[in-house]
Design a protein around this motif. Structure first.
Motif, mmCIF file in Angstrom:
data_model
loop_
_atom_site.group_PDB
_atom_site.id
_atom_site.type_symbol
_atom_site.label_atom_id
_atom_site.label_comp_id
_atom_site.label_asym_id
_atom_site.label_seq_id
_atom_site.Cartn_x
_atom_site.Cartn_y
_atom_site.Cartn_z
ATOM 1 N N ILE A 173 5.249 -7.071 -6.951
ATOM 2 C CA ILE A 173 4.693 -5.925 -7.333
ATOM 3 C C ILE A 173 3.019 -5.931 -6.672
ATOM 4 O O ILE A 173 2.507 -5.051 -6.121
ATOM 5 C CB ILE A 173 4.390 -5.636 -8.749
ATOM 6 C CG1 ILE A 173 5.648 -5.492 -9.307
ATOM 7 C CG2 ILE A 173 3.815 -4.470 -9.334
ATOM 8 C CD1 ILE A 173 5.594 -5.484 -10.911
ATOM 9 N N ALA A 174 2.349 -7.087 -6.896
ATOM 10 C CA ALA A 174 1.126 -7.164 -6.403
ATOM 11 C C ALA A 174 0.981 -7.016 -4.785
ATOM 12 O O ALA A 174 0.232 -6.327 -4.296
ATOM 13 C CB ALA A 174 0.545 -8.664 -6.506
ATOM 14 N N ALA A 175 2.016 -7.547 -4.111
ATOM 15 C CA ALA A 175 2.125 -7.507 -2.702
ATOM 16 C C ALA A 175 2.440 -6.079 -2.357
ATOM 17 O O ALA A 175 1.795 -5.602 -1.181
ATOM 18 C CB ALA A 175 2.920 -8.387 -2.070
ATOM 19 N N LEU A 176 3.242 -5.337 -2.948
ATOM 20 C CA LEU A 176 3.583 -4.111 -2.655
ATOM 21 C C LEU A 176 2.111 -3.078 -3.122
ATOM 22 O O LEU A 176 2.312 -1.961 -2.078
ATOM 23 C CB LEU A 176 4.581 -3.631 -3.646
ATOM 24 C CG LEU A 176 6.112 -4.334 -3.242
ATOM 25 C CD1 LEU A 176 7.053 -4.177 -4.348
ATOM 26 C CD2 LEU A 176 6.491 -3.656 -1.868
ATOM 27 N N THR A 177 1.582 -3.479 -4.001
ATOM 28 C CA THR A 177 0.333 -2.585 -3.955
ATOM 29 C C THR A 177 -0.881 -2.884 -3.167
ATOM 30 O O THR A 177 -1.573 -2.197 -3.009
ATOM 31 C CB THR A 177 -0.106 -3.014 -5.524
ATOM 32 O OG1 THR A 177 0.937 -2.920 -6.478
ATOM 33 C CG2 THR A 177 -1.520 -2.168 -6.048
ATOM 34 N N ALA A 178 -0.798 -4.144 -2.577
ATOM 35 C CA ALA A 178 -2.060 -4.731 -1.957
ATOM 36 C C ALA A 178 -2.161 -4.009 -0.402
ATOM 37 O O ALA A 178 -0.560 -3.602 0.105
ATOM 38 C CB ALA A 178 -2.194 -6.203 -1.652
ATOM 39 N N GLU A 179 -2.968 -3.871 0.327
ATOM 40 C CA GLU A 179 -3.162 -3.431 1.526
ATOM 41 C C GLU A 179 -2.873 -4.625 2.532
ATOM 42 O O GLU A 179 -3.416 -5.700 2.245
ATOM 43 C CB GLU A 179 -4.708 -3.026 1.804
ATOM 44 C CG GLU A 179 -4.724 -1.466 0.984
ATOM 45 C CD GLU A 179 -3.979 -0.355 1.588
ATOM 46 O OE1 GLU A 179 -3.493 -0.509 2.775
ATOM 47 O OE2 GLU A 179 -3.721 0.386 0.865
ATOM 48 N N GLY A 186 0.922 -1.144 -0.090
ATOM 49 C CA GLY A 186 0.192 -0.132 -0.100
ATOM 50 C C GLY A 186 0.880 1.268 0.053
ATOM 51 O O GLY A 186 0.266 2.486 0.217
ATOM 52 N N LYS A 187 1.920 1.143 -0.266
ATOM 53 C CA LYS A 187 2.951 2.240 -0.449
ATOM 54 C C LYS A 187 3.675 2.591 -1.702
ATOM 55 O O LYS A 187 4.226 1.548 -2.267
ATOM 56 C CB LYS A 187 4.094 2.055 0.846
ATOM 57 C CG LYS A 187 5.198 3.336 0.826
ATOM 58 C CD LYS A 187 6.016 2.870 2.295
ATOM 59 C CE LYS A 187 6.833 4.142 2.233
ATOM 60 N NZ LYS A 187 7.746 4.092 3.591
ATOM 61 N N ALA A 208 1.789 0.452 -10.889
ATOM 62 C CA ALA A 208 0.876 -0.593 -10.141
ATOM 63 C C ALA A 208 0.715 0.395 -8.777
ATOM 64 O O ALA A 208 -0.374 0.435 -8.187
ATOM 65 C CB ALA A 208 1.313 -1.856 -9.945
ATOM 66 N N THR A 209 1.939 0.705 -8.127
ATOM 67 C CA THR A 209 1.814 1.177 -6.742
ATOM 68 C C THR A 209 1.802 2.633 -6.688
ATOM 69 O O THR A 209 1.860 3.466 -5.786
ATOM 70 C CB THR A 209 3.045 0.924 -6.315
ATOM 71 O OG1 THR A 209 4.431 1.634 -6.640
ATOM 72 C CG2 THR A 209 3.471 -0.556 -6.211
ATOM 73 N N ASN A 210 1.287 3.370 -7.983
ATOM 74 C CA ASN A 210 1.532 4.732 -7.877
ATOM 75 C C ASN A 210 2.676 5.480 -7.609
ATOM 76 O O ASN A 210 2.579 6.524 -6.954
ATOM 77 C CB ASN A 210 -0.087 5.299 -7.490
ATOM 78 C CG ASN A 210 -0.225 6.640 -7.804
ATOM 79 O OD1 ASN A 210 0.098 7.147 -8.754
ATOM 80 N ND2 ASN A 210 -1.323 7.333 -7.041
ATOM 81 N N GLY A 211 3.656 4.959 -8.050
ATOM 82 C CA GLY A 211 5.020 5.401 -7.570
ATOM 83 C C GLY A 211 5.695 6.276 -8.582
ATOM 84 O O GLY A 211 5.062 6.669 -9.631
ATOM 85 N N ASP A 212 6.850 6.467 -8.376
ATOM 86 C CA ASP A 212 7.679 7.277 -9.244
ATOM 87 C C ASP A 212 9.056 6.904 -9.076
ATOM 88 O O ASP A 212 9.960 7.138 -8.270
ATOM 89 C CB ASP A 212 7.735 9.046 -8.690
ATOM 90 C CG ASP A 212 8.198 10.076 -9.706
ATOM 91 O OD1 ASP A 212 9.184 9.262 -10.511
ATOM 92 O OD2 ASP A 212 7.764 10.883 -10.074
ATOM 93 N N ILE A 213 9.665 6.017 -10.154
ATOM 94 C CA ILE A 213 10.893 5.245 -10.250
ATOM 95 C C ILE A 213 11.785 5.786 -11.405
ATOM 96 O O ILE A 213 11.282 5.729 -12.631
ATOM 97 C CB ILE A 213 10.650 3.856 -10.302
ATOM 98 C CG1 ILE A 213 9.865 3.439 -9.156
ATOM 99 C CG2 ILE A 213 12.103 3.095 -10.310
ATOM 100 C CD1 ILE A 213 9.449 1.798 -9.185
ATOM 101 N N PHE A 214 13.015 6.185 -11.257
ATOM 102 C CA PHE A 214 13.848 6.369 -12.242
ATOM 103 C C PHE A 214 14.931 5.249 -12.326
ATOM 104 O O PHE A 214 15.520 4.814 -11.500
ATOM 105 C CB PHE A 214 14.747 7.691 -11.939
ATOM 106 C CG PHE A 214 15.623 8.219 -13.116
ATOM 107 C CD1 PHE A 214 15.341 9.097 -14.144
ATOM 108 C CD2 PHE A 214 17.152 7.693 -13.085
ATOM 109 C CE1 PHE A 214 16.087 9.232 -15.143
ATOM 110 C CE2 PHE A 214 17.790 7.909 -14.151
ATOM 111 C CZ PHE A 214 17.108 9.000 -15.124
ATOM 112 N N VAL A 215 14.707 4.980 -13.643
ATOM 113 C CA VAL A 215 15.537 3.764 -14.007
ATOM 114 C C VAL A 215 16.698 3.841 -14.601
ATOM 115 O O VAL A 215 16.589 4.097 -15.823
ATOM 116 C CB VAL A 215 14.585 2.409 -14.694
ATOM 117 C CG1 VAL A 215 15.507 1.201 -14.875
ATOM 118 C CG2 VAL A 215 13.430 2.137 -14.076
#
Length: 455
Positions: free
Chosen positions: A416-422, A27-28, A266-273
């Protein structure tokens, strides 16, 4: 302990994972900067190519992943001396190549499919090669018939035994006309590695032309090979008498870059690769933008983020390059569970690549897999035998679950799913992920993921 658990534990141990289970509190959003380096699908093949040289080779930007360690072990049991003078750099000296005992090969190979690519180089160097039963990710049969048929066409004698396959070349390998039934990446690599020292000219039709294939061809050309890539997936290889070592920096891993991009979406994040390359990701970037993702291309990489608050559904068909990579669809499917509407993913490359969706459905996703595929009036990729389709309806709220990683890309998708899930998810067999994702645990920490090792 079953073979899947053993494979995961062994893979994780090779790269120093403290445990094969992690607990993720999701959820983060993932936010921050991470780096991708040499591609798994190039570095391991470049290491095998070093067998063909008469002098040492130097490979740079080698990722610290378990598949690289598997190939290193296989090379060393065949007498290749390997040193690493700097981070991500290997010097491979093949001056004392020798036959290896079956037990040594089998012990180092594990479930890897890489040993099949040793055939051509070892036939040239030693006149024989042995490969154990092949494993790999559980995403389909992935038969090696294409490899063996190509080697037979070049003069190899294939003897299938109880514990593996023994190959000889009584008269040496000869150039041949070979047409692949399907533009298989592995079979194309096989022909390239086997034909560069063969007598005469090899014409390979319906070849794979992935960026990693082109990078392997660049390596072989540096070694003294004569390889011409023609239009319509035709490659001509003129055999030469000898090859020297190479110095080469591996192409960056586009599959890892796309996976982190999907994680940002998926997590509504912001990642620079750092190291992500626009040219090798063009097809992915088009789909990413259609879904609602944003990206900023910079000189040293690409920033990925969610541009639209509400993600949009898409229809995706996997295909060989320059199509949408099969390795890209699994992480993207997690993001599509958050899109408003119905998405369809047609998997035309591997027949069992949707097994990972069972766990996603347990976490609250609405995914229906059609094992016979789905027809479509606007299909760009022709229907193929054994293809499947996944229909993803969203958005759905994902919740925590206990998940066992099934394969490399599916495993990263579960992360990714676990990081997205509550809630708090327990992910086991995470060692499999280290086969293709370098230092994924430290990268997750850099991006602010909330997790701990279990036990």
């Amino acid at each position: 302990m079953n073979s899947l658990v053993q494979d995961a534990a062994a893979a994780g141990a090779r790269v120093g994972l403290k445990s094969d289970e992690i607990v993720i509190r999701g959820g983060k959003p993932l936010v921050g900067r991470i780096e991708v380096r040499g591609a798994k699908n190039l570095a391991t093949k470049a290491m095998v190519a070093s067998l063909l040289g008469d002098t040492p080779s130097i490979l740079k930007d080698v990722p610290d992943i378990s598949d690289v360690k598997v190939v290193r072990g296989l090379l060393e049991v065949h007498g290749v001396r390997i040193t690493d003078p700097a981070r991500g750099e290997l010097i491979l000296d093949p001056s004392n190549v020798e036959s290896a005992h079956f037990a040594e090969i089998d012990a180092h190979a594990g479930s890897s499919r890489i040993p099949i690519l040793f055939c051509g180089p070892l036939l040239h160097k030693l006149g024989e090669a042995f490969i154990p039963d092949l494993g790999g990710c559980r995403i389909g049969d992935r038969p090696i018939d294409f490899h063996l048929d190509a080697l037979r066409a070049m003069g190899a004698v294939v003897d299938k035994q109880l514990n593996g396959i023994h190959l000889t070349a009584p008269n040496g390998l000869k150039g041949a006309e070979i047409e692949l039934p399907y533009p298989s990446v592995g079979a194309t690599e096989q022909v390239l590695l086997s034909s560069v020292l063969a007598e005469g000219v090899t014409e390979l039709r319906n070849a794979a032309i992935e960026p990693e294939i082109m990078d392997l061809i660049a390596i072989l050309q540096k070694m003294g090979a004569i390889v011409t890539v023609e239009p319509s997936r035709t490659i001509f290889i003129e055999g030469v008498e000898s090859l020297r070592g190479y110095t080469h920096r591996a192409i960056n891993d586009r599959n890892e870059a796309a996976s982190w991009a999907s994680a940002a979406l998926a997590t509504n994040g912001d990642i620079f690769v750092e190291g992500a390359d626009q040219q090798d990701l063009m097809t992915f970037l088009n789909v990413f933008r259609k879904v609602g993702g944003g990206f900023d291309v910079q000189e040293d990489g690409i920033r990925f983020y969610r541009e639209r608050e509400t993600l949009r559904p898409v229809v995706v068909e996997t295909d060989v390059h320059p199509g949408f990579m099969t390795d890209w669809q699994q992480p993207l499917v997690v993001a599509l569970t958050q899109a408003e509407g119905t998405s369809v993913v047609h998997e035309t490359v591997y027949e069992n690549r949707f097994g990972f969706t069972d766990a996603l459905n347990e976490m609250g996703a609405d995914i229906v897999v059609h094992k016979e595929g789905l027809p479509g009036h606007d299909r760009r990729v022709a229907r193929r035998p054994f293809e499947q389709a996944a229909v993803i309806t969203g958005p759905t709220t994902l919740h925590a679950a206990n998940v066992r990683v099934p394969d490399l890309r599916g495993g990263f998708s579960h992360l990714i799913a676990a990081l997205t899930a509550e809630g708090e998810s327990h992910i086991t067999n995470v060692g499999i992920i280290s086969r293709g994702y370098e230092h994924f645990i430290p990268k997750l920490r850099k991006l602010g993921a909330d997790f701990d090792f279990a036990g």
